[in-house]
Design a protein around this motif. Structure first.
Motif, PDB file in Angstrom:
ATOM      1  N   ASP A 162      61.729  15.379  57.476  1.00 46.51           N
ATOM      2  CA  ASP A 162      61.603  15.962  58.813  1.00 46.51           C
ATOM      3  C   ASP A 162      61.605  17.490  58.740  1.00 46.51           C
ATOM      4  O   ASP A 162      60.817  18.154  59.419  1.00 46.51           O
ATOM      5  CB  ASP A 162      62.740  15.476  59.725  1.00 46.51           C
ATOM      6  N   GLU A 163      62.466  18.047  57.903  1.00 41.97           N
ATOM      7  CA  GLU A 163      62.545  19.504  57.737  1.00 41.97           C
ATOM      8  C   GLU A 163      61.238  20.045  57.150  1.00 41.97           C
ATOM      9  O   GLU A 163      60.721  21.073  57.594  1.00 41.97           O
ATOM     10  CB  GLU A 163      63.722  19.852  56.830  1.00 41.97           C
TER      11      GLU A 163
ATOM     12  N   LYS B 202      58.552  20.081  59.763  1.00 39.12           N
ATOM     13  CA  LYS B 202      58.737  21.219  60.681  1.00 39.12           C
ATOM     14  C   LYS B 202      58.203  22.498  60.048  1.00 39.12           C
ATOM     15  O   LYS B 202      57.586  23.317  60.724  1.00 39.12           O
ATOM     16  CB  LYS B 202      60.215  21.386  61.036  1.00 39.12           C
TER      17      LYS B 202
ATOM     18  N   ALA C 140      54.534  22.395  60.348  1.00 36.37           N
ATOM     19  CA  ALA C 140      54.131  22.618  61.734  1.00 36.37           C
ATOM     20  C   ALA C 140      54.224  24.099  62.105  1.00 36.37           C
ATOM     21  O   ALA C 140      53.481  24.571  62.964  1.00 36.37           O
ATOM     22  CB  ALA C 140      54.990  21.784  62.681  1.00 36.37           C
ATOM     23  N   ALA C 141      55.114  24.822  61.429  1.00 35.28           N
ATOM     24  CA  ALA C 141      55.277  26.259  61.691  1.00 35.28           C
ATOM     25  C   ALA C 141      54.243  27.091  60.915  1.00 35.28           C
ATOM     26  O   ALA C 141      54.275  28.315  60.958  1.00 35.28           O
ATOM     27  CB  ALA C 141      56.691  26.697  61.316  1.00 35.28           C
TER      28      ALA C 141
ATOM     29  N   ARG D 152      54.056  11.961  59.319  1.00 35.39           N
ATOM     30  CA  ARG D 152      54.797  12.781  60.286  1.00 35.39           C
ATOM     31  C   ARG D 152      53.908  13.833  60.937  1.00 35.39           C
ATOM     32  O   ARG D 152      54.375  14.731  61.605  1.00 35.39           O
ATOM     33  CB  ARG D 152      55.993  13.452  59.610  1.00 35.39           C
TER      34      ARG D 152
END
Length: 129
Positions: A45-46, A49, A52-53, A90
């Motif tokens: 998950d990290e 993220k 996604a950034a 994800r």
């Protein structure tokens, strides 16, 4: 005198501030295993993220020294691909991922040949620079 002080202070420039390189995120595997255990889901998950950034991610699989060098290289690449697939699931774009397997060549904890070591059976996820 003032002009000398100004010239001296202008010559001393502070070093540019650079962001520290983040430590790789790691996922560890059971001996011979290629399945991601539930406890490593937060790491995925990290990483998602971070992607996604805007970060491109480098995914590098590793193995311990308990098998043959060629088998360990193959297993390390398979583990890296499993992690990449989990990130794609994800929402991470495949084009932002670099995937490789290093086998037993870059151990986290150096061991003798034939030794099983969970810290070496890992996949590192880090920003791809």
């Amino acid at each position: 005198m003032l002009s000398l002080l100004l010239a001296a202070s202008a010559a001393v420039q502070p070093a540019p501030v650079t962001a520290p390189t983040p430590a790789p995120m790691m996922i560890f595997f059971d001996s011979g295993g290629k399945e991601i255990r539930k406890e490593w889901e937060p790491v995925l998950d990290e990483a998602a993220k971070a992607a996604a950034a805007g970060s491109r991610l480098r995914i590098v699989g590793h193995s311990d020294r308990s098998g043959s060098a060629s088998g360990n290289r193959r297993t390390s690449l398979e583990r890296a691909r499993v992690v990449a697939d989990a990130l794609v699931a994800r929402g991470v774009a495949v084009a932002t991922l670099t995937v490789e397997g290093q086998g037993e060549d870059n151990p986290f904890l150096p061991t003798a040949d034939g030794v099983r070591e969970i810290q070496n059976r890992r996949v590192d996820i880090s920003p791809d620079r």
